[in-house]
Design a protein around this motif. Structure first.
Motif, mmCIF file in Angstrom:
data_model
loop_
_atom_site.group_PDB
_atom_site.id
_atom_site.type_symbol
_atom_site.label_atom_id
_atom_site.label_comp_id
_atom_site.label_asym_id
_atom_site.label_seq_id
_atom_site.Cartn_x
_atom_site.Cartn_y
_atom_site.Cartn_z
ATOM 1 N N PHE A 74 75.753 23.124 -1.366
ATOM 2 C CA PHE A 74 74.730 22.625 -0.139
ATOM 3 C C PHE A 74 73.701 21.929 0.437
ATOM 4 N N LYS A 75 74.475 20.927 0.724
ATOM 5 C CA LYS A 75 73.678 20.000 1.065
ATOM 6 C C LYS A 75 71.656 20.005 1.339
ATOM 7 N N ILE A 76 70.996 18.826 0.357
ATOM 8 C CA ILE A 76 70.194 18.818 0.589
ATOM 9 C C ILE A 76 69.008 18.103 1.503
ATOM 10 N N GLU A 77 68.168 18.148 1.793
ATOM 11 C CA GLU A 77 67.439 17.298 3.102
ATOM 12 C C GLU A 77 66.313 17.031 1.700
ATOM 13 N N THR A 78 65.583 18.475 1.180
ATOM 14 C CA THR A 78 63.877 18.218 1.111
ATOM 15 C C THR A 78 63.602 19.259 -0.083
ATOM 16 N N PHE A 79 62.925 19.185 -1.242
ATOM 17 C CA PHE A 79 63.238 20.063 -2.209
ATOM 18 C C PHE A 79 61.884 19.559 -2.816
ATOM 19 N N GLU A 80 61.463 20.960 -3.862
ATOM 20 C CA GLU A 80 59.955 21.209 -4.689
ATOM 21 C C GLU A 80 60.753 21.570 -5.909
ATOM 22 N N VAL A 81 59.930 21.285 -6.493
ATOM 23 C CA VAL A 81 60.270 21.470 -8.081
ATOM 24 C C VAL A 81 59.315 21.657 -8.646
ATOM 25 N N SER A 82 58.826 22.827 -9.228
ATOM 26 C CA SER A 82 58.098 23.763 -10.159
ATOM 27 C C SER A 82 58.472 24.027 -11.665
ATOM 28 N N LEU A 83 57.820 23.323 -12.120
ATOM 29 C CA LEU A 83 57.805 23.406 -13.438
ATOM 30 C C LEU A 83 58.041 24.306 -14.666
ATOM 31 N N PRO A 84 58.740 24.872 -15.247
ATOM 32 C CA PRO A 84 59.081 26.228 -16.120
ATOM 33 C C PRO A 84 57.227 26.673 -16.353
ATOM 34 N N GLU A 85 56.782 27.503 -16.555
ATOM 35 C CA GLU A 85 56.539 28.258 -17.139
ATOM 36 C C GLU A 85 56.401 29.294 -18.087
ATOM 37 N N THR A 86 56.984 29.733 -18.745
ATOM 38 C CA THR A 86 58.349 30.929 -19.729
ATOM 39 C C THR A 86 58.152 29.646 -20.744
ATOM 40 N N VAL A 87 57.950 30.428 -22.093
ATOM 41 C CA VAL A 87 57.827 29.391 -23.601
ATOM 42 C C VAL A 87 59.474 29.062 -23.293
ATOM 43 N N GLU A 88 60.404 30.238 -23.402
ATOM 44 C CA GLU A 88 62.204 29.909 -23.319
ATOM 45 C C GLU A 88 62.569 28.322 -22.211
ATOM 46 N N LEU A 156 57.187 10.327 -5.016
ATOM 47 C CA LEU A 156 57.560 8.859 -4.250
ATOM 48 C C LEU A 156 58.507 10.043 -3.475
ATOM 49 N N MET A 157 59.342 10.445 -4.163
ATOM 50 C CA MET A 157 60.791 11.135 -3.399
ATOM 51 C C MET A 157 60.272 12.560 -2.526
ATOM 52 N N GLN A 158 59.202 13.194 -2.617
ATOM 53 C CA GLN A 158 58.569 13.986 -2.417
ATOM 54 C C GLN A 158 57.962 13.905 -0.966
ATOM 55 N N PHE A 159 57.104 12.673 -0.959
ATOM 56 C CA PHE A 159 56.033 12.289 -0.829
ATOM 57 C C PHE A 159 56.795 11.727 0.994
ATOM 58 N N LEU A 160 58.256 10.867 0.997
ATOM 59 C CA LEU A 160 58.817 10.258 2.016
ATOM 60 C C LEU A 160 59.226 11.752 2.782
ATOM 61 N N GLN A 161 60.134 12.460 1.839
ATOM 62 C CA GLN A 161 60.837 13.491 2.361
ATOM 63 C C GLN A 161 59.612 14.779 3.323
ATOM 64 N N THR A 162 58.493 14.966 3.200
ATOM 65 C CA THR A 162 57.224 15.743 3.324
ATOM 66 C C THR A 162 57.307 14.384 5.324
ATOM 67 N N ARG A 163 57.831 13.281 4.602
ATOM 68 C CA ARG A 163 57.201 12.746 6.600
ATOM 69 C C ARG A 163 59.048 12.315 7.150
ATOM 70 N N ILE A 165 61.662 10.883 6.008
ATOM 71 C CA ILE A 165 62.034 9.975 5.116
ATOM 72 C C ILE A 165 62.945 10.286 3.909
ATOM 73 N N LYS A 166 63.979 10.211 4.441
ATOM 74 C CA LYS A 166 65.138 10.059 2.709
ATOM 75 C C LYS A 166 64.614 9.623 2.090
ATOM 76 N N GLY A 167 65.367 10.369 0.826
ATOM 77 C CA GLY A 167 64.758 10.812 -0.543
ATOM 78 C C GLY A 167 65.314 9.584 -0.944
ATOM 79 N N SER A 168 66.552 9.246 -0.296
ATOM 80 C CA SER A 168 67.408 8.101 -1.321
ATOM 81 C C SER A 168 66.486 7.044 -1.293
ATOM 82 N N TYR A 169 65.357 6.324 0.114
ATOM 83 C CA TYR A 169 64.391 4.963 -0.506
ATOM 84 C C TYR A 169 63.740 4.730 -1.274
ATOM 85 N N SER A 170 63.809 6.331 -2.364
ATOM 86 C CA SER A 170 62.706 5.903 -3.305
ATOM 87 C C SER A 170 63.193 5.367 -4.696
ATOM 88 N N ALA A 171 64.486 5.130 -4.648
ATOM 89 C CA ALA A 171 64.882 3.643 -5.977
ATOM 90 C C ALA A 171 64.690 2.726 -5.148
#
Length: 732
Positions: A74-88, A156-163, A165-171
């Motif tokens: 699965f080739k990703i164009e954009t992504f979002e992260v949700s931090l874990p909520e459970t103790v585990e 930064l990467m998510q800011f670019l992707q929502t506009r 722009i390739k996330g690879s430019y973040s580096a």
């Protein structure tokens, strides 16, 4: 991000990140495994993702694709992260090592103490971390900084992707601005246009247009003009006509001509750009390239104004000295050229293969040394310098090394204030020298020294802007010596004869003569294999490299055979050919993944950019001698000298079973194979074909169609580059 947040043609998938298989630390290209759905079905995801780690929940947008080796991904164009909520989940997340200074033990203690609020404490109340056993104030501060740094990259990467722009430019952006990158993108995006050539303006423009900014914003218009000039330089031009710039501003970026013209004049008034008359328009230069062209012209004028001392040797003495030192009997024409060169401060020697350029270099060197002069030899690339050193049997350097390039400060330590310590400077492969490099070289040449440029003006021009050897020759200001006679030994070579047919001094060009090709009973040096199907061409190249040539001619398939191709993409481009040839010439073996490629022990590789710390240069070819997957190090053997690459440095390497014709300049190989198909149309050029053919020492094989071959021979248009050097040389 939901299904609506994905573009219409994209799929949205949510899952738990189980593990990261590979991640490039420089550009964040990532291969990972994602557990999806209630059954935790594992899928492979690939793309540019920063700030992710096992234990996180990801929502990814993209599409399925099938990799020829690794199957469905699965080739990703954009992504979002949700931090874990459970103790585990929190404990697994922290134990992954995503936050520096938090190991498994500290992770367990943090979760035991703060429970489900652990991540909230780290982000919002880091001073409370000292409540945990083993964490003092200093360590708490380091954890806080690691947390911030980790999330800056992802944000930064998510800011670019929502506009869009390739996330690879973040580096690249992070490297330029550090932690303040996001603030700059939000508040002053067109700063990127000035600081990051090439992509900076396009990123800034996408952000500003997403924010609803005016298309005639002065910063946008100025950035657009400088971007277009930079594109022109990437295409080899030292300037662009103002009419072209204004037209492109209007057609591509929807800026009206009056606004573009006003901004262009404003940049010229400030001295950022320089203009001069050009036909019915104005030539528009970057300040740096204008000064380089003018500086070259001024320096040549200064060199030519200083008279040479009388030559203290007559033709007979010169002939005897060459015979004594080199065991060479010069022809009348060679002797005549040599005598004249000895009487000029600056000169050009040009000619095709087999016309005696190397003999003249050796002869000039020998006579000047006999006269007690200090001679230095140099060439634009490491491989060209090595070849020069081998034929003259004297040390030769790259021009950068001759001028002592300071990588840290990005400047040359040898310059007009600290000139080259030599009486004679001979530069081979001068067609590869661009405008800026010649400027730095010539201003370091003392006016009492001699500068001799040697090269084949019919080869591909420099990668950088300008066409300096051609311009110098056309100006008729510097003495030029044309070597046209092919010597007897070279006349027996079908490679040289056919190269001269393609080259043709009348600039018409002729299709090579294949009547000299060998039969089953008779071997030749030059073959044409007619094939039109790209898949068949690939299979033929594989058979030639792995079987036919090694068995019939005795050449080593990796060391001696070089495939040269006009393109990078497509079935017969460098990318696919390298994978195909690697699979058949170096199969099996455990390797190291980098940028989607697998590198293995014994692979043939090329270094892609000058690295002065490692002393390896653009175009150097070597063999991987060892790979250590534990330390993530690769060792490459460059003809007896080993160089170690860390994982994050692997972007400086590429597989080299097949390379571009441009990358082959300045090199020679025992065997050269060149695919030529009509799919290469945009790259089918006479000087490209000529350059490829002249890289082969003993055997050249062209594979493709006669139509593609004829197209290349007849297409001389690429020799035209916009440059003002010839004009400046004449006017000076």
């Amino acid at each position: 991000m939901d299904d609506q947040g994905c573009k219409n043609h994209m799929i949205m998938i949510e899952g738990n990140l189980e593990r990261i298989t590979f991640q490039n630390e420089e550009n964040h290209y990532t291969i990972a495994r994602l557990a999806t759905g209630k059954s935790n079905t594992m899928i492979t995801i690939v793309g540019f993702m920063a700030g992710i780690s096992p234990g996180q929940t990801l929502r990814v947008c993209g599409n399925w694709e099938t990799h020829p080796r690794y199957g469905q991904q699965f080739k990703i164009e954009t992504f979002e992260v949700s931090l874990p909520e459970t103790v585990e989940g929190i404990q697994k997340y922290l134990e992954s090592g995503v936050i520096q200074n938090i190991g498994p033990l500290i992770a367990r203690r943090l979760v035991q103490h703060f429970g489900p609020k652990t991540l909230e404490i780290i982000e919002q109340h880091p001073e409370r971390l000292t409540e945990v056993n083993g964490i003092g104030k200093a360590k708490a501060c380091r954890i806080e900084n690691s947390w911030k740094g980790h999330h800056i990259v992802r944000e930064l990467m998510q800011f670019l992707q929502t506009r869009g722009i390739k996330g690879s430019y973040s580096a690249i952006i992070l490297k330029e601005y550090g932690e303040g990158a996001l603030d700059i993108l939000k508040n002053d995006p067109f700063q990127l246009a000035e600081d990051i050539p090439g992509i900076g303006f396009l990123i800034a423009d996408a952000i500003s247009q997403h924010n609803g900014a005016s298309k005639t914003d002065p910063k946008r218009v100025r950035g657009c003009i400088q971007h277009l000039i930079g594109q022109g330089e990437n295409d080899g031009h030292t300037f662009l006509p103002d009419t072209t710039i204004i037209d492109q501003c209007h057609k591509t970026f929807h800026i009206d001509p009056e606004t573009a013209a006003f901004a262009l004049n404003e940049l010229a008034d400030k001295g950022t750009l320089v203009t001069e008359d050009y036909q019915d328009a104005k030539a528009v230069y970057s300040k740096e390239l204008y000064q380089a062209e003018q500086g070259i012209a001024n320096r040549f004028k200064a060199l030519l104004s200083v008279p040479m001392p009388p030559l203290c040797m007559n033709p007979e003495q010169i002939t005897q000295e060459i015979l004594k030192k080199l065991a060479i009997q010069l022809s009348f024409g060679q002797l005549n050229v040599l005598e004249q060169i000895l009487n000029h401060r600056a000169a050009v020697i040009t000619g095709g293969p087999g016309t005696g350029k190397t003999t003249l270099i050796r002869s000039v060197n020998a006579i000047f040394e006999r006269m007690g002069k200090l001679v230095v030899l140099a060439a634009p690339t490491g491989r060209a310098a090595k070849r020069l050193s081998e034929v003259v049997q004297r040390d030769a350097k790259t021009i950068h090394r001759l001028l002592k390039y300071n990588l840290k400060e990005q400047r040359f330590e040898i310059n007009q204030n600290n000139p080259i310590d030599a009486d004679v400077i001979i530069i081979d492969e001068a067609s590869m020298v661009d405008t800026l490099l010649l400027f730095h070289l010539i201003r370091a040449v003392p006016v009492t020294s001699v500068l001799i440029l040697v090269g084949d003006v019919f080869q591909l021009p420099s990668v950088g802007p300008g066409n300096v050897l051609k311009d110098i020759i056309q100006s008729n200001v510097i003495p030029v010596y044309y070597l046209k006679i092919i010597f007897r030994q070279a006349q027996e070579s079908p490679i040289i004869i056919n190269a001269h047919m393609v080259r043709d001094w009348n600039q018409k060009g002729e299709v090579p003569d294949f009547h000299t090709a060998g039969t089953d009973d008779e071997l030749s040096e030059f073959y044409f294999i007619q094939q039109s199907d790209p898949n068949t061409v690939v299979q033929t190249i594989k058979t030639l490299c792995s079987d036919s040539i090694p068995n019939r001619f005795g050449y080593d398939p990796i060391r001696d055979i070089q495939v040269l191709t006009p393109m990078h993409k497509g079935l017969v481009g460098t990318i696919n050919l390298n994978q195909e040839l690697q699979n058949i010439l170096n199969p099996g073996k455990v390797g190291m993944e980098s940028m989607g490629f697998t590198y293995k022990k014994d692979d043939k590789v090329m270094h892609l950019k000058n690295n002065y710390e490692k002393e390896v240069f653009n175009g150097d070819i070597g063999t991987i001698s060892s790979i250590d997957n534990q330390t993530r190090q690769v060792t490459v053997d460059y003809e007896g000298r080993t160089v170690v690459y860390e994982a994050e440095e692997m972007h400086e390497l590429s597989l080299a079973y097949a390379i571009s014709v441009h990358k082959s300049q300045g090199s020679e190989y025992p065997v050269v194979i060149v695919p030529l198909l009509t799919q290469h149309y945009i790259m089918l050029q006479r000087n490209l074909l000529y350059t490829a053919m002249t890289r082969g020492k003993n055997l050249v094989i062209l594979i493709g169609t006669r139509k593609a071959l004829s197209t290349a021979v007849n297409n001389d248009k690429p020799r035209e580059r916009l440059s003002g050097l010839a004009r400046k040389l004449i006017l000076n």
